[in-house]
Design a protein around this motif. Structure first.
Motif, short mmCIF file in Angstrom:
data_model
loop_
_atom_site.label_atom_id
_atom_site.label_comp_id
_atom_site.label_asym_id
_atom_site.label_seq_id
_atom_site.Cartn_x
_atom_site.Cartn_y
_atom_site.Cartn_z
N ASN A 122 0.86 -1.18 0.00
CA ASN A 122 0.00 0.00 0.00
C ASN A 122 0.90 1.24 0.00
OD1 ASN A 122 -1.63 2.22 0.97
ND2 ASN A 122 -3.11 0.74 1.74
N SER A 151 0.99 3.25 3.24
CA SER A 151 1.45 2.61 4.46
C SER A 151 2.67 3.36 5.01
CB SER A 151 1.85 1.16 4.17
OG SER A 151 2.96 1.14 3.27
N GLY A 174 -8.64 -7.40 0.38
CA GLY A 174 -7.89 -6.87 1.52
C GLY A 174 -7.13 -5.60 1.20
N SER A 208 -7.99 -2.74 3.95
CA SER A 208 -7.00 -2.34 4.96
C SER A 208 -6.39 -0.99 4.64
CB SER A 208 -5.89 -3.39 5.04
OG SER A 208 -4.88 -2.96 5.93
N GLN A 209 -6.61 -0.04 5.52
CA GLN A 209 -5.93 1.26 5.44
C GLN A 209 -4.60 1.10 6.17
OE1 GLN A 209 -9.42 3.36 7.14
NE2 GLN A 209 -9.39 4.61 5.28
N GLN A 210 -3.67 0.47 5.51
CA GLN A 210 -2.48 -0.07 6.14
C GLN A 210 -1.72 0.97 6.96
OE1 GLN A 210 1.52 -1.91 4.32
NE2 GLN A 210 -0.31 -3.05 3.73
N ARG A 252 -11.02 -5.20 15.59
CA ARG A 252 -11.02 -6.11 14.45
C ARG A 252 -12.32 -6.03 13.65
NH1 ARG A 252 -7.26 -9.27 11.57
NH2 ARG A 252 -8.50 -10.68 10.29
N LEU A 262 -12.31 -3.66 10.70
CA LEU A 262 -11.67 -4.19 9.50
C LEU A 262 -12.60 -5.18 8.79
CD1 LEU A 262 -9.14 -4.49 7.70
CD2 LEU A 262 -8.33 -6.24 9.31
N ARG A 270 -15.22 -3.45 6.80
CA ARG A 270 -14.71 -2.91 5.54
C ARG A 270 -14.54 -4.01 4.51
NH1 ARG A 270 -12.71 2.07 5.03
NH2 ARG A 270 -11.09 1.35 3.58
#
Length: 211
Positions: free
Chosen positions: A77, A80, A133, A137-139, A146, A149, A152
């Motif tokens: 990402n 990230s 994923g 995931s907004q890494q 949890r 996530l 989302r």
């Protein structure tokens, strides 16, 4: 047994100048194929080290997804922590440790993003769950728990079904090496270390280092 008493002697192989391939890419290819054939768990796992704007280094395990004479590729990402750090300072290092073969490879250089076409091609080869994923995931950002996530994940599964597109915030980096060291464990910690350096003219020079 105390931590200070933990040790293992290395005695399987050696590395001589006469054994070296002409380029570090050929040498890496040889060792990587031997790691694939040997009893090495996740031979494609490597440590990626980056540096933030304060000079604070950080390291994490990522997976190599391609390599050739241009460099070594991994995907992530772009938003990230590692993505932000590479945007600030493109210099990075990679390290492989293939313990069953008693070998390390240490790679230093500068990173650049791979082409959008390369990122999209690899993205669409990934399992569906991994593609969802990448959206969910907004890494590296904080999340409440949890379930946030998982919500989302469900949201993007409903939105994209089996055909999620490659996000703009996701893609590959290629590390363009300037220095690649091959480390072969030897008895009594007298290891073989040979490093390839770029010579500034498109070629490479080699040098043995003291262990």
């Amino acid at each position: 047994m105390s931590v200070s008493d933990l040790r293992q002697d290395y005695d399987k192989f050696n590395l001589q100048e006469s054994d070296l391939a002409a380029t570090p890419f050929d040498q890496f290819d040889l060792w990587f194929k031997q790691a694939l054939q040997g009893d090495v768990p996740e031979p494609n796992a490597m440590t990626l080290a980056t540096v933030d704007e304060r000079g604070q280094p950080s390291a994490r395990i990522v997976l190599i997804k391609d390599y050739d004479a241009r460099g070594f590729v991994f995907y992530t990402n772009y938003q990230s922590r590692k993505g932000h750090e590479l945007a600030h300072n493109a210099r990075a290092s990679l390290s492989f440790f293939w313990q069953p073969l008693q070998r390390q490879v240490l790679i230093e250089g500068t990173t650049e993003q791979v082409s959008r076409e390369e990122s999209q091609t690899y993205f669409h080869s990934r399992p569906l769950g991994s593609r969802i994923g990448a959206w969910a995931s907004q890494q590296s950002r904080p999340i409440g728990d949890r379930s946030e996530l998982e919500h989302r994940v469900q949201q993007f599964e409903e939105q994209y079904g089996d055909h999620p597109p490659c996000p703009d915030h996701w893609g590959g980096y290629r590390l363009l090496p300037e220095r690649i060291e091959f480390w072969q464990g030897r008895p009594s910690r007298l290891h073989d270390r040979i490093v390839y350096h770029t010579n500034g003219q498109g070629g490479w020079t080699t040098q043995r280092l003291a262990p």
